[in-house]
Design a protein around this motif. Structure first.
Motif, PDB file in Angstrom:
ATOM      1  N   ARG A  64       0.745  -1.039  -0.057  1.00 54.41           N
ATOM      2  CA  ARG A  64       0.000   0.115   0.039  1.00 54.41           C
ATOM      3  C   ARG A  64       0.876   1.187   0.138  1.00 54.41           C
ATOM      4  N   GLU A  65       1.892   1.145   0.672  1.00 59.48           N
ATOM      5  CA  GLU A  65       2.823   2.433   0.768  1.00 59.48           C
ATOM      6  C   GLU A  65       4.362   1.980   1.371  1.00 59.48           C
ATOM      7  N   LEU A  66       5.384   2.711   0.785  1.00 61.08           N
ATOM      8  CA  LEU A  66       6.530   2.381   1.262  1.00 61.08           C
ATOM      9  C   LEU A  66       7.362   3.802   1.404  1.00 61.08           C
ATOM     10  N   LEU A  67       7.547   4.014   2.478  1.00 53.84           N
ATOM     11  CA  LEU A  67       8.096   5.347   2.965  1.00 53.84           C
ATOM     12  C   LEU A  67       9.341   5.293   3.595  1.00 53.84           C
ATOM     13  N   ARG A  68      10.012   6.790   3.443  1.00 58.86           N
ATOM     14  CA  ARG A  68      11.447   6.667   4.314  1.00 58.86           C
ATOM     15  C   ARG A  68      11.107   8.138   5.163  1.00 58.86           C
ATOM     16  N   VAL A  69      11.262   8.139   6.285  1.00 60.93           N
ATOM     17  CA  VAL A  69      11.016   9.295   7.284  1.00 60.93           C
ATOM     18  C   VAL A  69      12.583   9.885   7.822  1.00 60.93           C
ATOM     19  N   GLU A  70      12.553  11.091   7.768  1.00 67.14           N
ATOM     20  CA  GLU A  70      13.799  11.834   8.515  1.00 67.14           C
ATOM     21  C   GLU A  70      13.603  12.869   8.749  1.00 67.14           C
ATOM     22  N   ASN A  71      13.980  13.717   9.817  1.00 69.24           N
ATOM     23  CA  ASN A  71      13.834  15.035  10.332  1.00 69.24           C
ATOM     24  C   ASN A  71      12.639  15.629   9.911  1.00 69.24           C
ATOM     25  N   GLY A  72      11.325  15.006  10.435  1.00 74.54           N
ATOM     26  CA  GLY A  72       9.941  15.617  10.201  1.00 74.54           C
ATOM     27  C   GLY A  72       9.635  15.554   8.813  1.00 74.54           C
ATOM     28  N   ARG A  73      10.213  14.852   7.948  1.00 72.73           N
ATOM     29  CA  ARG A  73       9.787  14.696   6.212  1.00 72.73           C
ATOM     30  C   ARG A  73       9.688  13.393   5.808  1.00 72.73           C
ATOM     31  N   TYR A  74       8.875  13.051   4.874  1.00 78.06           N
ATOM     32  CA  TYR A  74       8.812  11.657   4.550  1.00 78.06           C
ATOM     33  C   TYR A  74       8.882  11.735   3.006  1.00 78.06           C
ATOM     34  N   TRP A  75       9.249  10.593   2.355  1.00 77.50           N
ATOM     35  CA  TRP A  75       9.664  10.326   0.783  1.00 77.50           C
ATOM     36  C   TRP A  75       8.947   9.069   0.720  1.00 77.50           C
ATOM     37  N   ASN A 132       5.347  11.116  -8.787  1.00 74.82           N
ATOM     38  CA  ASN A 132       4.843  12.291  -9.163  1.00 74.82           C
ATOM     39  C   ASN A 132       5.485  13.587  -8.031  1.00 74.82           C
ATOM     40  N   VAL A 133       6.114  14.345  -8.874  1.00 73.67           N
ATOM     41  CA  VAL A 133       6.828  15.451  -7.886  1.00 73.67           C
ATOM     42  C   VAL A 133       5.894  16.549  -7.538  1.00 73.67           C
ATOM     43  N   ASN A 134       4.997  16.344  -8.233  1.00 69.41           N
ATOM     44  CA  ASN A 134       3.727  17.450  -7.571  1.00 69.41           C
ATOM     45  C   ASN A 134       3.211  17.176  -6.180  1.00 69.41           C
ATOM     46  N   CYS A 135       3.111  15.741  -5.676  1.00 70.17           N
ATOM     47  CA  CYS A 135       2.608  15.418  -4.674  1.00 70.17           C
ATOM     48  C   CYS A 135       3.791  14.797  -3.631  1.00 70.17           C
ATOM     49  N   CYS A 136       4.913  14.131  -4.297  1.00 66.78           N
ATOM     50  CA  CYS A 136       6.115  13.625  -3.528  1.00 66.78           C
ATOM     51  C   CYS A 136       7.310  14.288  -4.037  1.00 66.78           C
ATOM     52  N   PRO A 137       7.454  15.689  -3.716  1.00 63.47           N
ATOM     53  CA  PRO A 137       8.665  16.437  -4.213  1.00 63.47           C
ATOM     54  C   PRO A 137       9.844  15.681  -3.685  1.00 63.47           C
ATOM     55  N   PRO A 138      10.916  16.161  -4.524  1.00 59.10           N
ATOM     56  CA  PRO A 138      12.100  15.490  -4.224  1.00 59.10           C
ATOM     57  C   PRO A 138      13.056  15.802  -2.829  1.00 59.10           C
ATOM     58  N   ASP A 139      12.594  16.893  -2.224  1.00 62.15           N
ATOM     59  CA  ASP A 139      13.086  17.348  -1.041  1.00 62.15           C
ATOM     60  C   ASP A 139      12.294  16.888   0.172  1.00 62.15           C
ATOM     61  N   GLY A 140      11.130  15.893  -0.082  1.00 58.31           N
ATOM     62  CA  GLY A 140      10.492  15.336   0.833  1.00 58.31           C
ATOM     63  C   GLY A 140       9.130  16.387   1.194  1.00 58.31           C
ATOM     64  N   THR A 141       8.153  15.576   1.878  1.00 62.67           N
ATOM     65  CA  THR A 141       6.856  16.225   2.414  1.00 62.67           C
ATOM     66  C   THR A 141       6.884  16.529   3.946  1.00 62.67           C
ATOM     67  N   PRO A 142       6.983  17.679   4.463  1.00 63.55           N
ATOM     68  CA  PRO A 142       7.038  17.989   5.887  1.00 63.55           C
ATOM     69  C   PRO A 142       5.814  17.432   6.474  1.00 63.55           C
ATOM     70  N   PHE A 143       5.659  16.859   7.464  1.00 65.81           N
ATOM     71  CA  PHE A 143       4.575  16.570   8.293  1.00 65.81           C
ATOM     72  C   PHE A 143       4.647  16.996   9.868  1.00 65.81           C
ATOM     73  N   ASP A 144       3.541  17.331  10.570  1.00 70.59           N
ATOM     74  CA  ASP A 144       3.588  17.804  11.766  1.00 70.59           C
ATOM     75  C   ASP A 144       2.813  16.729  12.890  1.00 70.59           C
ATOM     76  N   TYR A 145       3.589  15.758  13.480  1.00 70.73           N
ATOM     77  CA  TYR A 145       3.372  14.867  14.152  1.00 70.73           C
ATOM     78  C   TYR A 145       2.319  15.418  15.412  1.00 70.73           C
TER      79      TYR A 145
END
Length: 370
Positions: free
Chosen positions: A95-106, A112-125
């Motif tokens: 369903r999904e395969l992610l990498r998480v580091e420093n408050g961002r995920y890839w 698709n770089v529009n929803c998954c940019p190369p510098d990662g997507t920030p998230f606020d836990y």
């Protein structure tokens, strides 16, 4: 899902690879387990982790898989690639395969770089409503695994000295009971000590189920010395009814904090069983680390470690015998000779097992079911 994982494990993972399994028409989360990332990266170890994970997933009949690696890409990517390969080979849905580091995920699956940019997507836990809801529900997450381990840290200072003195008195009391039994003859010379130990365990369990707690060093010492005898430990094991698991968790945690050396494996193993029974695989593994550090050959701890590594669900944590059946089974061997001395302390050369998973023997850490 990133907000849920810390609450499934009981702590915020770091340098870890977490596997989440879901099943059923609603894709309900069934289990989650964690591996230490191999450092330095190793393709063979990554493949072993993936093979172990797929074994657990297929045994539990999981249909949907999510993989999340916490750490730098050089450590996460080899494990992510290995997991993706075996999941697809077994025709499960990744369903999904992610990498998480420093408050961002890839995402490894989204290009698709529009929803998954190369510098990662920030998230606020902290602001996530799911995290807040799980915390309110009692599923708090410690900052890291070390913080969780510290909840079982041994008492120190005067409290530790009081326990040591009380254990000496408890051992002397037991030797007096053994001497009395030997003078009277007929059967196991430990029978009076075992009977007294069973009574002490019953009273302690009833006390905690009633919302109370033990504070007296002498009471803790009597329990520790008594639990070193298998008939007493197994009597306690047979009383671990799941409807009282919260009380049992408090009891065994309190005892483990006051145990060391040869007195530690029994209560730590009972805590591990109760934690597994409660779906708290992380606490179970922490307790087993303590038990096996004191005695690497302690059979109950080794059995539970294998069970947790296999991803066996808490629903299987059933009690195979009643206290009466336990007593009857040991009564049949009452005439066997029993050593008078208390268990010896572990040899000085026995070191605490390393917390990192050893090469060639991958196993999950913090196995927890939903």
């Amino acid at each position: 899902m990133l907000a849920v994982v810390p609450h499934l494990l009981g702590f915020h993972p770091a340098l870890s690879f977490v596997v989440i399994g879901a099943a059923g028409p609603r894709r309900q989360v069934e289990l989650g387990f964690r591996y230490d990332l191999p450092d330095p990266p190793d393709a063979t170890v990554a493949a072993e982790i993936a093979d172990h994970a797929i074994g657990v997933l297929t045994e539990r009949r999981i249909s949907t898989v999510i993989g999340i690696g916490y750490g730098p890409g050089r450590l996460v990517t080899p494990v992510a690639d290995a997991l993706a390969l075996v999941v697809r080979q077994h025709r499960l849905q990744l369903r999904e395969l992610l990498r998480v580091e420093n408050g961002r995920y890839w995402s490894y699956l989204c290009g698709n770089v529009n929803c998954c940019p190369p510098d990662g997507t920030p998230f606020d836990y902290p602001s996530n409503p799911v995290a807040a809801a799980m915390t309110v529900a009692g599923l708090a997450a410690y900052p890291d695994r070390a913080a969780l381990v510290s909840t079982l840290a041994p008492v120190t200072g005067e409290a530790a000295q009081a326990i040591d003195r009380a254990i000496e008195r408890a051992c002397e009391r037991e030797q007096a009971l053994v001497g009395q039994a030997e003078r009277e003859g007929h059967g196991n010379p430990l029978r009076f000590a075992i009977n007294e130990g069973r009574r002490a365990v019953r009273e302690a369990i009833a006390r905690y189920r009633g919302g109370d707690a033990i504070t007296d060093a002498g009471a803790f010492a009597r329990l520790l010395v008594s639990l070193a005898h298998l008939p007493v430990r197994d009597d306690a094991w047979a009383r671990m009814l799941p409807e009282h698991r919260e009380a049992h968790l408090r009891l065994w945690a309190d005892i483990v904090r006051r145990a060391s050396g040869p007195w530690l494996p029994a209560p730590a193993s009972l805590l591990a069983f109760t934690a597994w029974q409660s779906g708290d695989g992380t606490l179970a593994n922490v307790a087993l680390d303590r038990a096996l550090a004191a005695d690497p050959d302690y059979s109950m701890a080794r059995l539970l470690r294998d069970i947790l590594a296999a991803g066996v669900p808490p629903s299987q944590a059933r009690l195979p015998m009643t206290p009466e059946e336990v007593e009857a089974s040991y009564a049949r061997t009452d005439s066997l000779p029993v050593p008078r001395k208390a268990p010896k302390a572990p040899a000085g050369q026995r070191r605490r097992p390393a917390r990192k998973r050893q090469r060639g023997s991958p196993r999950p850490r913090g196995d927890s079911t939903g």
